[in-house]
Design a protein around this motif. Structure first.
Motif, short mmCIF file in Angstrom:
data_model
loop_
_atom_site.label_atom_id
_atom_site.label_comp_id
_atom_site.label_asym_id
_atom_site.label_seq_id
_atom_site.Cartn_x
_atom_site.Cartn_y
_atom_site.Cartn_z
N SER A 42 3.83 8.07 -1.96
CA SER A 42 3.83 6.87 -2.79
C SER A 42 4.36 5.66 -2.04
CB SER A 42 4.67 7.08 -4.05
OG SER A 42 6.04 7.20 -3.73
N ILE A 66 -0.32 7.25 -4.19
CA ILE A 66 0.07 6.41 -5.32
C ILE A 66 0.53 5.07 -4.76
CG2 ILE A 66 1.65 6.10 -7.26
CD1 ILE A 66 1.87 9.17 -7.40
N ASN A 82 7.77 8.40 0.81
CA ASN A 82 7.90 7.56 -0.38
C ASN A 82 8.52 6.24 0.10
OD1 ASN A 82 7.16 9.46 -2.70
ND2 ASN A 82 8.69 10.64 -1.59
#
Length: 238
Positions: free
Chosen positions: A195, A220, A164
């Motif tokens: 992400s 994402i 992330n």
């Protein structure tokens, strides 16, 4: 908007040359590292740590797509893979200029910095890139903090990037692209990441992207424009 006038990316060469002069005069200038490049860790106390990169992660067997400039763009974590050089105060004029590849991460607090990498005379074979594999963040999201990253070649997110990842910065890739190379399943578990959040802006000569249609890369992508850049851009930003 379409159509709009073409952006003069070639004209950025003059901007980079001026940044080099400004860094040498009243900022921070670093010539070639003598290794594979530099790593900078930005600190919240208006300083940054500078390292020389000595060794990168080797691609696992079968992990390659043959693209120009492809690589893991990830620093090894073993002893000797990098050398600590010094802790520096953030420059008075906010400009840091390096004539080598750069890996950067960290967190600023009420700092305004532009970091540029380029080599002169300009040669397509030796243009340096900037890589962010770990979080690069602001403390304040009210315009007090700003980072500009200008690469003569590419802006990369490497194979061993955070699952992330957050990047708070205004990004320019003068001659290359902003994104992550294609890493397939043979590259290890990092070929799929969860992400990526970008707060800032993207100016890229070539197409940008952090994921691919085969499902690899960041699943994402949150890409947000930082409106404070309109009236408060990074120092000497083009």
């Amino acid at each position: 908007q379409f159509p709009v006038p073409a952006v003069d990316f070639a004209g950025l060469t003059a901007d980079l040359a001026q940044m080099k002069a400004d860094a040498q005069a009243n900022g921070k200038y670093f010539a070639g590292s003598g290794g594979l490049g530099y790593r900078i860790v930005l600190n919240s106390n208006d300083t940054f740590d500078l390292f020389r990169v000595n060794s990168l992660v080797s691609p696992p067997s079968g992990c390659s797509d043959g693209a120009t400039g492809w690589g893991t763009w990830s620093i090894r974590t073993t002893a000797g893979s990098e050398t600590f050089l010094a802790n520096h105060q953030n420059p008075v004029n906010g400009i840091i200029f390096l004539e080598d590849h750069l890996w950067i991460e960290g967190q600023i607090n009420t700092a305004r910095i532009t970091i540029a990498v380029a080599r002169f005379p300009d040669n397509p074979a030796t243009r340096p890139s900037i890589t962010v594999n770990n979080n690069l963040t602001y403390t304040n999201y009210d315009g007090q903090d700003v980072v500009g990253l200008i690469a003569q070649n590419n802006f990369n997110v490497g194979l061993r990037s955070a699952n992330n990842l957050r990047i708070d910065a205004a990004l320019i890739a003068q001659n290359g692209r902003i994104g992550r190379y294609h890493y397939g399943s043979s590259c290890g578990t990092e070929y799929i990441r969860s992400s990526l959040t970008l707060l800032g802006m993207i100016a890229t000569n070539q197409r940008y992207g952090f994921a691919y249609t085969d499902g690899t890369g960041y699943q994402i992508r949150n890409i947000n424009y930082d409106a404070y850049l309109l009236y408060g851009p990074p120092p000497s930003f083009p």
